[in-house]
Design an enzyme around this catalytic site. Structure first.
Site, PDB file in Angstrom:
ATOM      1  N   CYS A  81       2.068  -8.138 -11.839  1.00  0.00           N
ATOM      2  CA  CYS A  81       1.423  -7.778 -10.566  1.00  0.00           C
ATOM      3  C   CYS A  81       1.047  -8.999  -9.756  1.00  0.00           C
ATOM      4  CB  CYS A  81       0.211  -6.898 -10.821  1.00  0.00           C
ATOM      5  SG  CYS A  81       0.636  -5.428 -11.756  1.00  0.00           S
ATOM      6  N   HIS A 331       0.022  -0.362  -4.163  1.00  0.00           N
ATOM      7  CA  HIS A 331       0.294  -1.465  -5.084  1.00  0.00           C
ATOM      8  C   HIS A 331       1.775  -1.544  -5.454  1.00  0.00           C
ATOM      9  CE1 HIS A 331      -0.098  -4.452  -8.067  1.00  0.00           C
ATOM     10  NE2 HIS A 331      -0.430  -3.717  -9.098  1.00  0.00           N
TER      11      HIS A 331
END
Lengths: 381, 150
Positions: A81, A331
């Protein structure tokens, strides 16, 4: 090392784009960042492209195939991420070192309606046996849920306090037209929505989706030729997980964040008390509350009070995730890090519209990728 | 459900541990256990094997056999998981007395009532067949349940 400034940023609205490919999303963000910087694609001397799920597919080069094959070096990076923010940091280092004068970083991801995310890819020899449910759980809502429950154990933090984090971020998102979801929910709706892994309900989990963001960096002295409002990168820190007691069973998202924050505060000379806003990695509501403490925004065990007393709301002592955070803005893994940095840049320039943190002079962008990688960028006017 | 036909070799297939760090009994008087490595230099303990100690970098490691009891450090209750994984279940991190922690499913607790009383709860390891894979191997997992009276 030279002082480096961000001169241009670009971000596409997060959502789902089944009629476009990921490099098209990335190319849009790069073009927008170039326009914002007042440069052309021909001026870029280095492109760093962050993408996770298509990291074997030369996304950076495919972006240039869309907008300009100038023969420049392209580096494709993947760091869970923290992929997009790792790309920004690599561009920063390339300029800080003096090797390049104008570098661009782009983060892009296309996840579609991908559901729960687990851990690792396939083994080339087919080793290993599926273990989800049989040996506990490795899905992300569980891992970050267990980390939140650890905080409950230590400090008596409650399910409701975690739910309040989601309440705040969804409320903030209403002011962000680039967010995947711009919808406010009541605390009751959040607490009563479908349980994914207790204590994270559906509205306490970030969505999957598509997105892209880009950043153009230059040496600070050169930046003033292009803009009246260069944003200085005070620190660009990357850490991996150092040894800690339970890290290999329960991914320790705290220690590497603390390490990165400490280094960032030292490098920039800006402390947590000097920050006007923070964009931090709220992949799950349980995660955000831990990072108030990890980033030094409050003392140990005070995370619950920070949300109860609304100190992390827009207009509060230290606004956190005024963009809506990952919970609402979305996200798309590889895009997230670049877009958190773009968000802070807009606030420092006074361009954040209805969600503007008035008079913002310094901001922090934090990302954590499980496995683990953590970036902390401190930006200042 | 039809059981998969195995070639008649006359030799029964050995059950297979779901993870490498689970030892399955090989004879009637053998016990199952989890194993790991312990650093001879700094004492750090790892589940399964390590090439070197990730705390102090020493390559002097010895094998260690873990106790079959432990304590719940933290947990989550999984209500939505991967396809074909029955829910809800308690997914915990178990601290072992030798100084390591493992991921595990814990049974014998009511998943609809997550309870702070579970912190520190003493649990006992046991074996369970997880599934039979495509090759016809029985995959055996370890789970934990509360120690009686704890």
């Amino acid at each position: 090392m030279r002082e480096v400034a961000i001169v241009g940023v670009g971000m596409i609205k997060y959502g789902r784009y089944p009629d476009k490919y990921v490099h098209e999303l990335g190319a849009e963000a790069v073009l927008e960042a170039c326009k914002d910087a007042g440069i052309g694609v021909k001026d870029i001397q280095l492109l760093v492209s962050g993408n996770l799920y298509q990291s074997n597919a030369m996304v950076g080069q495919r972006i240039l195939h869309q907008i300009g094959q100038t023969g420049i070096p392209v580096v494709n990076v993947a760091n869970a991420c923290a992929t997009g923010s790792t790309a920004v940091r690599e561009a920063y280092l390339a300029v800080a070192s003096g090797a390049y004068d104008i570098a661009a970083a782009v983060g892009s991801e296309q996840m579609g309606k991908m559901g729960l995310l687990g851990g690792r890819g396939e083994d080339p020899y087919g080793r290993g046996h599926p273990s989800e449910g049989h040996v506990g759980s490795g899905i992300m809502p569980t891992v970050f849920g267990q980390a939140g429950v650890e905080h409950m154990r230590k400090y008596g933090t409650t399910f409701e306090q975690f739910a309040k984090v989601a309440y705040k971020n969804h409320k903030h998102s209403v002011q962000n037209p680039l967010a995947q979801y711009q919808q406010e929910f009541s605390l009751e709706e959040i607490m009563n929505s479908r349980m994914i892994t207790w204590p994270n309900t559906l509205y306490m989990c970030c969505p999957t989706g598509d997105g892209a963001g880009a950043v153009v960096v230059m040496p600070a002295d050169k930046a003033r030729q292009y803009t009246n409002a260069p944003v200085i990168i005070g620190a660009a820190i990357l850490t991996s997980d150092p040894w800690s007691e339970r890290d290999l069973a329960l991914a320790d998202v705290n220690t590497l964040t603390r390490l990165a924050a400490q280094q960032a505060y030292e490098q920039s000379g800006i402390g947590p008390e000097d920050l006007d806003l923070v964009e931090l990695h709220d992949c799950f509501a349980t995660a955000e509350l831990l990072h108030y403490e990890n980033l030094g925004l409050c003392g140990e065990g005070e995370g619950g009070r920070m949300i109860d007393e609304k100190r992390v709301y827009h207009g509060g002592q230290i606004p956190v995730n005024v963009s809506g955070g990952l919970l609402s803005r979305g996200h798309p893994l590889g895009a997230t890090g670049a877009c958190g940095i773009a968000e802070v840049v807009w606030h420092l320039r006074g361009q954040a519209g209805g969600r503007q943190v008035e008079g913002a002079k310094a901001g922090l962008a934090h990302v954590i990728g499980l496995g683990s990688a953590c970036t902390v960028h401190i930006l200042k006017r | 459900m039809a059981t998969q036909q195995q070639p008649a070799t006359g030799v029964e297939k050995k059950p297979v541990p779901i993870v490498a760090y689970l030892h399955l009994p090989e004879s009637p008087d053998d016990e199952p256990y989890l194993w790991g490595n312990k650093c001879k230099s700094c004492g750090a303990v790892y589940v399964g094997s390590r090439m070197a100690c990730s705390k102090c970098s020493s390559s002097e490691l010895e094998e260690i056999r873990f106790s079959n009891v432990g304590e719940i450090w933290t947990f989550g209750v999984v209500h939505q998981s991967m396809p074909n994984v029955p829910t809800p279940f308690v997914a915990a991190i178990i601290d072992l007395p030798e100084g390591a922690s493992v991921r595990a499913t814990v049974t014998g607790l009511d998943p609809t009532q997550p309870d702070p009383a579970w912190f520190g709860k003493k649990v006992q390891m046991y074996l369970e067949k997880a599934y039979t894979n495509k090759q016809g191997d029985d995959i055996i997992t370890y789970k934990y349940r509360p120690v009686e009276g704890s």
